[in-house]
Design a protein around this motif. Structure first.
Motif, short mmCIF file in Angstrom:
data_model
loop_
_atom_site.label_atom_id
_atom_site.label_comp_id
_atom_site.label_asym_id
_atom_site.label_seq_id
_atom_site.Cartn_x
_atom_site.Cartn_y
_atom_site.Cartn_z
N PHE A 205 0.85 -1.47 0.13
CA PHE A 205 -0.22 0.09 -0.02
C PHE A 205 0.80 1.25 -0.01
CE2 PHE A 205 0.65 0.06 4.65
CZ PHE A 205 0.92 1.52 4.95
N LEU A 206 2.27 1.32 0.55
CA LEU A 206 3.13 2.40 0.44
C LEU A 206 3.66 2.60 -1.06
CD1 LEU A 206 4.95 1.52 3.60
CD2 LEU A 206 2.98 3.03 3.33
N ASP A 207 3.38 1.58 -1.92
CA ASP A 207 4.14 1.91 -3.21
C ASP A 207 3.60 3.17 -4.08
OD1 ASP A 207 5.41 -0.46 -2.90
OD2 ASP A 207 3.99 -1.82 -4.25
N SER A 208 2.39 3.44 -4.05
CA SER A 208 1.77 4.83 -4.71
C SER A 208 2.38 5.75 -4.07
CB SER A 208 0.38 4.79 -4.66
OG SER A 208 -0.12 4.56 -3.23
N MET A 209 2.40 5.90 -2.72
CA MET A 209 3.06 7.13 -2.09
C MET A 209 4.59 7.24 -2.72
SD MET A 209 1.62 6.87 1.80
CE MET A 209 2.11 8.21 2.25
N GLN A 210 5.43 6.08 -2.61
CA GLN A 210 6.69 6.19 -2.91
C GLN A 210 6.91 6.61 -4.07
OE1 GLN A 210 7.77 2.18 -1.67
NE2 GLN A 210 9.38 2.97 -0.06
N LYS A 211 6.13 6.23 -5.11
CA LYS A 211 6.05 6.54 -6.62
C LYS A 211 5.72 8.08 -6.66
CE LYS A 211 4.96 1.99 -8.49
NZ LYS A 211 3.86 1.41 -9.15
N GLY A 212 5.05 8.51 -5.69
CA GLY A 212 4.52 10.05 -5.88
C GLY A 212 5.60 10.91 -5.10
N GLY A 213 6.79 10.43 -4.82
CA GLY A 213 7.84 11.24 -4.21
C GLY A 213 7.93 11.37 -2.62
N THR A 214 6.94 10.59 -1.91
CA THR A 214 6.91 10.66 -0.57
C THR A 214 8.14 9.91 0.05
OG1 THR A 214 4.54 10.71 -0.54
CG2 THR A 214 5.66 10.11 1.57
N ASN A 215 8.79 10.17 0.90
CA ASN A 215 9.96 9.64 1.51
C ASN A 215 9.48 8.83 2.57
OD1 ASN A 215 12.36 8.88 2.71
ND2 ASN A 215 12.79 10.84 3.87
N ILE A 216 9.70 7.46 2.55
CA ILE A 216 8.80 6.68 3.66
C ILE A 216 9.76 6.01 4.42
CG2 ILE A 216 7.38 4.66 4.11
CD1 ILE A 216 5.88 5.22 1.31
N GLU A 217 9.66 6.16 5.92
CA GLU A 217 10.63 5.54 6.85
C GLU A 217 9.68 4.46 7.67
OE1 GLU A 217 12.73 7.59 9.46
OE2 GLU A 217 12.91 9.36 7.93
N LYS A 218 10.40 3.29 7.77
CA LYS A 218 9.70 2.15 8.61
C LYS A 218 10.22 1.91 9.64
CE LYS A 218 8.76 -0.34 4.17
NZ LYS A 218 9.72 0.27 3.20
N LEU A 219 9.35 1.56 10.92
CA LEU A 219 9.98 1.15 12.23
C LEU A 219 9.15 -0.01 12.65
CD1 LEU A 219 11.12 2.11 14.87
CD2 LEU A 219 9.11 3.41 15.44
N GLU A 220 10.00 -1.08 12.90
CA GLU A 220 9.48 -2.36 13.47
C GLU A 220 9.07 -2.26 14.78
OE1 GLU A 220 11.49 -6.51 13.75
OE2 GLU A 220 11.05 -5.97 11.64
N SER A 221 8.29 -2.55 15.41
CA SER A 221 7.58 -2.61 16.70
C SER A 221 7.00 -3.76 17.16
CB SER A 221 6.92 -1.24 17.00
OG SER A 221 6.29 -1.28 18.06
N SER A 222 7.14 -4.07 18.51
CA SER A 222 6.38 -5.13 19.17
C SER A 222 5.26 -4.67 20.19
CB SER A 222 7.33 -6.46 19.55
OG SER A 222 7.96 -6.82 18.60
N ASP A 223 5.02 -3.28 20.10
CA ASP A 223 4.28 -2.60 21.16
C ASP A 223 3.03 -2.61 20.99
OD1 ASP A 223 6.62 -1.98 22.31
OD2 ASP A 223 6.10 0.33 22.14
N LEU A 224 2.22 -3.43 19.95
CA LEU A 224 0.96 -3.29 19.53
C LEU A 224 0.27 -3.99 20.61
CD1 LEU A 224 -1.84 -2.43 17.97
CD2 LEU A 224 -0.83 -4.48 16.52
N SER A 225 0.51 -5.03 20.87
CA SER A 225 0.00 -6.05 21.84
C SER A 225 -0.10 -5.38 23.27
CB SER A 225 0.58 -7.44 21.92
OG SER A 225 1.78 -7.28 22.38
N LEU A 226 0.95 -4.37 23.53
CA LEU A 226 0.90 -4.02 24.95
C LEU A 226 -0.16 -3.05 25.32
CD1 LEU A 226 4.78 -3.39 25.25
CD2 LEU A 226 3.58 -5.41 26.40
N MET A 227 -0.37 -2.09 24.24
CA MET A 227 -1.38 -0.93 24.26
C MET A 227 -2.80 -1.31 24.21
SD MET A 227 -0.69 1.37 21.21
CE MET A 227 -0.21 1.07 19.60
#
Length: 560
Positions: A205-227
């Motif tokens: 789903f990020l492909d179209s944003m990257q093609k449009g010139g958006t600079n995308i960073e990714k952050l891997e996280s295991s915090d979802l189950s905590l909150m």
């Protein structure tokens, strides 16, 4: 010092309740978009902590409740929930830009990403955070259906799904199924951050944003189950909070306007008015009043469990507005270090607190300065403990009544389990063994399992001992501690009403710890007790919640 301001902002037919966290900085404003469904309540603590951290770093951080959620107007299920929620996001985005002079960075938590509209993003030159985002609405709908299935929930209305207590019309569910992030276009967005679980490997789903010139960073996280656990066991997603705070700090300062003051601190309709009212020692609360009469009686509603002042599934908000429309004011509030009382770092998720009596005393004293002279306390689960604890220690006559719902225990002690107190666990165990005693296959299983003989023998001896003590107490006309407290309370001209769902441990405890004195109070109608025909512990379905609200409202009216 970071401040927590609050107001209602108009969006179409709705009044949207908003918190603004700000310090002295002038960095880019930020709009945190909460999830819809049950995760709304689960994520409150982490969202508040994130907003506070962002304010500490010079941003103005905005959080809000969607229509029908929290303190916003509207009643779930909404007729056009998806479109209306998208409009709310757009209106708040515009409002923040008008207030600060800068387009806010958007932080979309979970299902919030499915509410983004194309027309919003086409003009959005700032950044976006996709925080454990659903990329497809069908996956979100499956999760809602799984929650209902696991809890055994269903609606009597075929046009609704319960959705874990935050109901949707089936027509809106069908719209959600079609929502896909990949269909959004946002060519003007500068940067995006995608926070995802380690198991996520596809980022299509990020492909179209990257093609449009958006600079995308990714952050891997295991915090979802905590909150995303229930408020009593949820944890702050600290890795995510720090990751987002660090990422937004990379934006060029927007020269946003500095301090600003919120407006519309009242919410009014034709019959009620609401306003934020904090006590002098900063307990957060919202006062709901009838607009046509001056009420002298006020219903007080402290926290249920560790959830904030709106209550499970919005129960406290709905109840407050129901009684106010019938002429009784209501004040829903957070006890110290819960919900929005105190700064986030000092908050906890301990549902039972010895500070409750002190806090309720402070609330009553403050409301007396506003013209109120008589009070009713409504408490569900740990809120029933808090209310009863205040009443049994009270020495005044300003408490007209207690309305106690599904109280697991009325006496919590240090060392008790904070979720299922010892007395409740004992009652649950008793109910389990009674059920098993009627099952022949269970007896055959015990007979074939020698390791179960000793625990069962101990259990039988414990039951015999407890029954013997109860019989002796009855024969000798002994008065239990609970009955002594009941007597103290009613002698101060305070009536008590118990309301239980079926099979609640608190009901078992009440029967096991009372005798002749309790029966006398019942016959004199100083204490009343009702077991509703349907409803779980927190009244998740609309039908059970409506029945409770109707019962509590009618009860309050006799004290007008």
């Amino acid at each position: 010092m970071t401040s927590q301001l609050s107001c209602w902002i108009s969006s179409g037919q709705y009044h949207i309740f908003t918190f603004v966290y700000q310090n002295r900085g002038t960095r880019a404003p930020i709009l945190i978009i909460p999830p819809i469904g049950p995760e709304y309540m689960h994520s409150k603590a982490t969202i508040r902590q994130l907003a506070y951290n962002l304010a500490e770093n010079g941003h103005s951080a905005w959080t809000f409740d969607f229509p029908g959620y929290g303190n916003s107007s509207g009643m779930l299920p909404l007729e056009n929930a998806i479109e209306d929620n998208a409009v709310v996001i757009k209106d708040l985005n515009r409002h923040i830009k008008e207030q600060t002079g800068s387009t806010p960075i958007l932080i979309c938590l979970r299902s919030a990403s499915l509410l983004l509209s194309r027309d919003l993003l086409e003009d959005h030159e700032s950044g976006i955070v996709f925080w454990h985002a659903y990329s497809q609405g069908a996956a979100f709908v499956r999760d809602l259906e799984l929650i209902d299935h696991s809890l055994g929930l269903s609606s009597s209305d075929p046009k609704l799904i319960v959705a874990g207590g935050y109901p949707f019309k089936v027509s809106e569910i069908e719209k959600l199924k079609l929502a896909k992030l990949a269909s959004l276009e946002c060519p003007s967005v500068q940067k995006a951050l995608y926070i995802h679980a380690p198991t996520v490997r596809r980022f299509s789903f990020l492909d179209s944003m990257q093609k449009g010139g958006t600079n995308i960073e990714k952050l891997e996280s295991s915090d979802l189950s905590l909150m995303m656990r229930s408020p009593e066991v949820s944890k702050i997603a600290w890795n995510d909070v720090r990751g987002i705070t660090n990422w937004v700090s990379t934006f060029t300062d927007h020269d946003a306007l500095g301090q600003f003051h919120t407006s519309n601190q009242f919410f009014n309709d034709s019959s009620i008015s609401e306003r934020v009212l904090a006590t002098p020692d900063n307990l957060f609360g919202i006062l709901t009043e009838p607009t046509r009469t001056e009420a002298e009686v006020c219903l007080l509603i402290p926290n249920t469990g560790s959830g904030h002042h709106a209550g499970p599934n919005g129960l406290h908000t709905s109840l407050a507005r129901s009684v106010a429309r019938r002429g009784v004011s209501a004040y829903r509030f957070d006890l110290s270090n819960l919900g929005n009382s105190g700064i986030p770092a000092t908050n906890n998720n301990h549902a039972y607190t010895k500070n409750a009596t002190r806090d309720i005393t402070a609330v009553i004293q403050h409301l007396k300065t506003k013209g109120y002279s008589r009070f009713i306390l409504f408490g569900l689960c740990s809120g029933a403990f808090s209310s009863f604890d205040y009443a049994r220690q009270s020495k005044g006559t300003d408490l007209a009544a207690l309305f106690l719902v599904n109280s697991n225990t009325l006496y919590w002690e240090e060392g008790d389990d904070p979720i299922i107190p010892n007395s409740a666990a004992e009652a649950i165990s008793e109910a389990y063994y009674k059920d098993q005693a009627r099952d022949l296959s269970a007896w055959l299983k015990v007979a074939r399992t020698p390791t179960k003989w000793l625990p069962l023998t101990r259990r039988i001896l414990h039951v015999i001992k407890s029954k013997a003590h109860a019989r002796i107490a009855t024969t000798q006309n002994r008065t239990s501690k609970l009955e002594k407290d009941f007597t103290h309370i009613v002698n101060q001209n305070t009536k008590i009403f118990f309301y239980f769902s079926p099979n609640e441990p608190g009901y078992t405890n009440l029967k096991n710890n009372t005798g002749k004195t309790f029966r006398t109070l019942i016959s004199d109608r100083k204490v009343e007790l009702k077991v509703c025909e349907a409803g779980d512990h927190t009244f998740t379905t609309i039908e059970s919640r409506s029945s409770l609200i109707s019962e509590a409202t009618e009860y309050c009216l006799q004290y007008k």
